[in-house]
Design a protein around this motif. Structure first.
Motif, PDB file in Angstrom:
ATOM      1  N   ARG A 148     -14.931  -1.157  30.100  1.00  0.00           N
ATOM      2  CA  ARG A 148     -13.782  -1.053  29.186  1.00  0.00           C
ATOM      3  C   ARG A 148     -13.185   0.345  29.254  1.00  0.00           C
ATOM      4  N   GLN A 149     -14.065   1.368  29.335  1.00  0.00           N
ATOM      5  CA  GLN A 149     -13.565   2.743  29.385  1.00  0.00           C
ATOM      6  C   GLN A 149     -12.800   2.992  30.689  1.00  0.00           C
ATOM      7  N   ARG A 150     -13.255   2.360  31.781  1.00  0.00           N
ATOM      8  CA  ARG A 150     -12.561   2.532  33.056  1.00  0.00           C
ATOM      9  C   ARG A 150     -11.187   1.834  33.031  1.00  0.00           C
ATOM     10  N   VAL A 151     -11.106   0.695  32.330  1.00  0.00           N
ATOM     11  CA  VAL A 151      -9.797   0.032  32.165  1.00  0.00           C
ATOM     12  C   VAL A 151      -8.880   0.944  31.354  1.00  0.00           C
ATOM     13  N   ASN A 152      -9.454   1.582  30.334  1.00  0.00           N
ATOM     14  CA  ASN A 152      -8.719   2.533  29.487  1.00  0.00           C
ATOM     15  C   ASN A 152      -8.122   3.663  30.343  1.00  0.00           C
ATOM     16  N   ILE A 153      -8.918   4.157  31.278  1.00  0.00           N
ATOM     17  CA  ILE A 153      -8.462   5.244  32.157  1.00  0.00           C
ATOM     18  C   ILE A 153      -7.374   4.740  33.110  1.00  0.00           C
ATOM     19  N   ALA A 154      -7.606   3.579  33.696  1.00  0.00           N
ATOM     20  CA  ALA A 154      -6.621   3.022  34.634  1.00  0.00           C
ATOM     21  C   ALA A 154      -5.294   2.759  33.924  1.00  0.00           C
ATOM     22  N   ARG A 155      -5.362   2.278  32.679  1.00  0.00           N
ATOM     23  CA  ARG A 155      -4.144   2.000  31.911  1.00  0.00           C
ATOM     24  C   ARG A 155      -3.325   3.276  31.718  1.00  0.00           C
ATOM     25  N   ALA A 156      -4.026   4.381  31.455  1.00  0.00           N
ATOM     26  CA  ALA A 156      -3.321   5.650  31.215  1.00  0.00           C
ATOM     27  C   ALA A 156      -2.563   6.118  32.460  1.00  0.00           C
ATOM     28  N   LEU A 157      -3.001   5.654  33.628  1.00  0.00           N
ATOM     29  CA  LEU A 157      -2.367   6.097  34.876  1.00  0.00           C
ATOM     30  C   LEU A 157      -1.285   5.141  35.369  1.00  0.00           C
ATOM     31  N   MET A 158      -1.107   4.045  34.662  1.00  0.00           N
ATOM     32  CA  MET A 158      -0.239   2.969  35.146  1.00  0.00           C
ATOM     33  C   MET A 158       1.203   3.420  35.394  1.00  0.00           C
ATOM     34  N   ASN A 159       1.724   4.275  34.532  1.00  0.00           N
ATOM     35  CA  ASN A 159       3.120   4.696  34.704  1.00  0.00           C
ATOM     36  C   ASN A 159       3.222   6.041  35.436  1.00  0.00           C
ATOM     37  N   ASP A 160       2.194   6.383  36.234  1.00  0.00           N
ATOM     38  CA  ASP A 160       2.175   7.637  37.011  1.00  0.00           C
ATOM     39  C   ASP A 160       2.541   8.847  36.155  1.00  0.00           C
ATOM     40  N   PRO A 161       1.743   9.137  35.130  1.00  0.00           N
ATOM     41  CA  PRO A 161       2.107  10.226  34.216  1.00  0.00           C
ATOM     42  C   PRO A 161       1.961  11.607  34.868  1.00  0.00           C
ATOM     43  N   THR A 162       2.759  12.535  34.389  1.00  0.00           N
ATOM     44  CA  THR A 162       2.641  13.920  34.830  1.00  0.00           C
ATOM     45  C   THR A 162       1.487  14.587  34.090  1.00  0.00           C
ATOM     46  N   VAL A 163       1.315  14.161  32.826  1.00  0.00           N
ATOM     47  CA  VAL A 163       0.279  14.750  31.974  1.00  0.00           C
ATOM     48  C   VAL A 163      -0.701  13.655  31.561  1.00  0.00           C
ATOM     49  N   LEU A 164      -1.983  13.922  31.742  1.00  0.00           N
ATOM     50  CA  LEU A 164      -3.006  12.958  31.342  1.00  0.00           C
ATOM     51  C   LEU A 164      -3.853  13.588  30.236  1.00  0.00           C
ATOM     52  N   LEU A 165      -3.909  12.947  29.083  1.00  0.00           N
ATOM     53  CA  LEU A 165      -4.651  13.471  27.942  1.00  0.00           C
ATOM     54  C   LEU A 165      -5.853  12.568  27.690  1.00  0.00           C
ATOM     55  N   VAL A 166      -7.027  13.150  27.704  1.00  0.00           N
ATOM     56  CA  VAL A 166      -8.255  12.349  27.631  1.00  0.00           C
ATOM     57  C   VAL A 166      -9.050  12.800  26.405  1.00  0.00           C
ATOM     58  N   LEU A 184     -14.845  10.167  37.642  1.00  0.00           N
ATOM     59  CA  LEU A 184     -13.664   9.332  37.929  1.00  0.00           C
ATOM     60  C   LEU A 184     -12.378  10.036  37.482  1.00  0.00           C
ATOM     61  N   ILE A 185     -12.417  10.613  36.280  1.00  0.00           N
ATOM     62  CA  ILE A 185     -11.218  11.306  35.762  1.00  0.00           C
ATOM     63  C   ILE A 185     -10.866  12.494  36.673  1.00  0.00           C
ATOM     64  N   THR A 186     -11.881  13.217  37.131  1.00  0.00           N
ATOM     65  CA  THR A 186     -11.640  14.366  38.015  1.00  0.00           C
ATOM     66  C   THR A 186     -10.983  13.913  39.322  1.00  0.00           C
ATOM     67  N   ARG A 187     -11.531  12.844  39.903  1.00  0.00           N
ATOM     68  CA  ARG A 187     -10.974  12.350  41.172  1.00  0.00           C
ATOM     69  C   ARG A 187      -9.535  11.873  40.993  1.00  0.00           C
ATOM     70  N   LEU A 188      -9.302  11.128  39.899  1.00  0.00           N
ATOM     71  CA  LEU A 188      -7.956  10.590  39.680  1.00  0.00           C
ATOM     72  C   LEU A 188      -6.954  11.695  39.365  1.00  0.00           C
ATOM     73  N   THR A 189      -7.412  12.742  38.676  1.00  0.00           N
ATOM     74  CA  THR A 189      -6.530  13.884  38.387  1.00  0.00           C
ATOM     75  C   THR A 189      -6.024  14.503  39.691  1.00  0.00           C
ATOM     76  N   HIS A 190      -6.927  14.698  40.610  1.00  0.00           N
ATOM     77  CA  HIS A 190      -6.536  15.321  41.882  1.00  0.00           C
ATOM     78  C   HIS A 190      -5.703  14.345  42.712  1.00  0.00           C
TER      79      HIS A 190
END
Lengths: 227, 361
Positions: A148-166, A184-190
């Motif tokens: 569920r937490q990984r879906v939460n992270i993927a959802r936050a990236l769906m609109n290709d945000p410039t800023v990711l707040l976790v 996962l968050i570190t990899r996706l940030t980069h």
């Protein structure tokens, strides 16, 4: 800088006086970097995140997202900004019970008015990126806490945000799953070149972050390189 | 409607329960509407079917209301109206209720007396002092066909024709000559031949007030004259009140359901707002969901009401099945239900997206 907080002060009413949650906080987060904000409970971490997410307007100071200063923006303009520029990973997954994992992501694209076919393709790409390609059709109650937490992270990236707040993403996870989520968050940030702010009170998983900033009593000590 | 459709499929039980409530209320409203219209038609169709736009009553004294039962117009009053400029037709009409008997069958009827050849009665060319025209319900009740004879208040009369289905005060109409009618209901005044009212066809040049003063009458439109039928106002008013309450109850029930539903969804709404969903979009989504539920429930309820109405329409139950009696209440149900839902759903506007941060699920 993708996220720029300048001299931000935020107070809340507290009886007849006011409580200072953020005291002249300045924070710059460049693209493609992960800044962890750590501190004890009640230190102002969540307030900082809420101000950066444009959910609270500070009493003083400015918030700039990808070059756009939010001062004076209407509620509708702030909503548009959040939709296009900001991704939020909630402390609890906050998934909608009626939607499958793929639909949790697709709803973001639908809100943005994108075509259903493109939205589905992008959702499946992101679920694959977080290791849930085979869980796309499952609803929240059919997923584990980590999933569920990984879906939460993927959802936050769906609109290709410039800023990711976790916000405290590991608070409900065991050590192993918590470490996996931070990794996962570190990899996706980069990979997404997002300016990521990770708020946490738990320092155990912070070896992979780029910088660590400490907040105490509403004051932020300037970020220092991690490690 | 992305989330709304999925909520409808996901929370099947809750929405099925609410849908069933809407179906049952719509069914009740539909049946009541058909019954109200059917009873109303039994009460007034003979008057609403008159080829006249105004009805002149003898002016009642002492502040009394107009009444078909109490009015008696004289020949003088009728002729005064016939001479009035702008009046294209002034036809005396006698009305009384009595019993008709044919063999071993007997039934209550309304006797409508007209001049032979009067445009008020169907087939009036066949009416004379010994021949009458029966409405179909009267002929059915008495088992009569053209050429048959029957007794009406002591008079032996021949059925000249069976025409129309006019009813008055829940009794079928028999069209007779004024002479036959007078023998049924002796005139109260001594001023020559009398009738109950004068049915008028007027044009815009008619000075109704002046003519009323000259003739000693009070004239109202044909539709307004329905309130002069004793049972109509109270009967129709009671049924309409019941229907109104059902509409109000449906709006309240639907509003209550969506209030609870919206409160349950508040956390989801906060998350969607925090992620960038506009309040207008969320309201549209929720209202769309309510309209789907309302339209579905109303469609099924109206369908069942129409089917039941069609089954009983030909029987003794006075049920009127028309688009107006079926579709109008359905439209009102959807409209009021949507209003109730909209009032409940508007609380979406006050959900603070900030609650999504740190909110436990």
């Amino acid at each position: 800088m993708s996220l720029h907080l300048t001299d931000v002060t935020l107070t809340y009413p507290d009886g007849e006086s006011r409580l200072t949650a953020l005291d002249r906080v300045t924070l710059d987060v460049p693209k493609g970097s992960l800044t962890a904000v750590v501190g004890p409970s009640g230190s102002g971490k969540s307030s900082l995140l809420a101000v950066a997410a444009t959910l609270i307007t500070p009493d003083h100071g400015t918030v700039t997202i990808d070059g756009t200063t939010t001062t004076g923006m209407t509620r509708g303009e702030l909503t548009d900004l959040r939709r296009h520029k900001i991704g939020i990973v909630f402390q609890q997954p906050n998934l909608l019970p009626s939607l499958t994992a793929a639909e949790q992501l697709q709803v973001m694209a639908r809100i943005d008015g994108r075509s259903p076919a493109k939205a589905r393709t992008r959702a499946l790409e992101l679920l694959d990126a977080v290791g849930l390609a085979d869980q796309a059709g499952r609803r929240p109650h059919q997923l584990s806490g980590g999933q569920r937490q990984r879906v939460n992270i993927a959802r936050a990236l769906m609109n290709d945000p410039t800023v990711l707040l976790v916000d405290e993403p590991t608070s409900a996870l065991d050590h192993e799953r918590g470490a996996a989520v931070i990794d996962l968050i570190t990899r996706l940030t980069h990979r997404q070149a997002a300016a990521t702010v990770l708020v946490t009170h738990d320092r155990t998983h912070l070896t992979a972050v780029d910088r660590i900033a400490v907040v105490r009593d509403g004051r932020l000590r300037l970020p220092t390189p991690a490690g | 409607m992305f989330v709304a459709w999925r909520d409808l499929k996901f929370a099947k039980g809750r929405f099925a329960l609410m849908g069933t409530v809407i179906v049952l209320i719509t069914l009740l409203v539909g049946l009541l509407s058909g019954l109200t219209a059917g009873l109303g038609r039994q009460n007034v169709s003979a008057i609403t079917g008159l080829p006249a736009d105004r009805i002149a009553f003898d002016a009642p004294g002492g502040g009394q209301d107009l009444s078909y039962a109490d009015s008696t117009v004289t020949a003088g009053q009728w002729l005064q109206w016939a001479r009035t400029p702008g009046v294209t037709s002034a036809e005396p009409l006698g009305i009384t209720t009595t019993r008709a008997t044919a063999g071993d069958r007997s039934t209550g009827v309304s006797v409508f007396g007209v001049r032979p050849g009067s445009p008020l009665a169907p087939g009036s060319g066949e009416i004379d002092d010994g021949s009458v025209v029966l409405s179909t319900p009267a002929a059915d009740d008495l088992g009569l066909k053209p050429g048959a004879t029957f007794a009406l208040a002591g008079q032996r009369l021949t059925v000249a024709a069976v025409r129309g289905d006019a009813s008055f005060s829940h009794t079928p109409v028999i069209w007779t000559s004024l002479t036959t009618w007078r023998k049924t209901a002796p005139p109260a005044a001594a001023d020559g031949p009398t009738a109950t009212v004068v049915a008028l066809s007027t044009d815009s040049a008619t000075d109704t007030r002046a003519a009323d003063e000259a003739a000693g009458t009070r004239t109202v439109s044909r539709e307004d004259s329905l309130s002069a039928i004793g049972s109509y106002t109270s009967e129709n008013g009671s049924l309409q009140l019941m229907r109104g309450f059902l509409f109000a109850i449906s709006a309240l029930v639907i509003g209550a359901f969506f209030t609870v539903w919206t409160i349950q969804r508040s956390a989801d709404v906060a998350v969607l707002k925090a992620l960038g969903a506009s309040t207008a979009g969320l309201l549209k989504d929720a209202l769309g969901q309510a309209l789907v539920l309302l339209a579905g429930g109303t469609l099924v309820g109206t369908g069942i009401a129409a089917a039941l109405g069609a089954l009983v329409a030909g029987s003794a139950v006075p049920f009127l099945l028309t688009p107006a009696t079926v579709l109008f209440p359905a439209a009102v149900m959807v409209l009021l239900g949507a209003l109730g839902a909209a009032l409940s759903i508007r609380r979406i506007t006050s959900v603070d997206p900030l609650t999504a941060l740190g909110s436990a699920r």
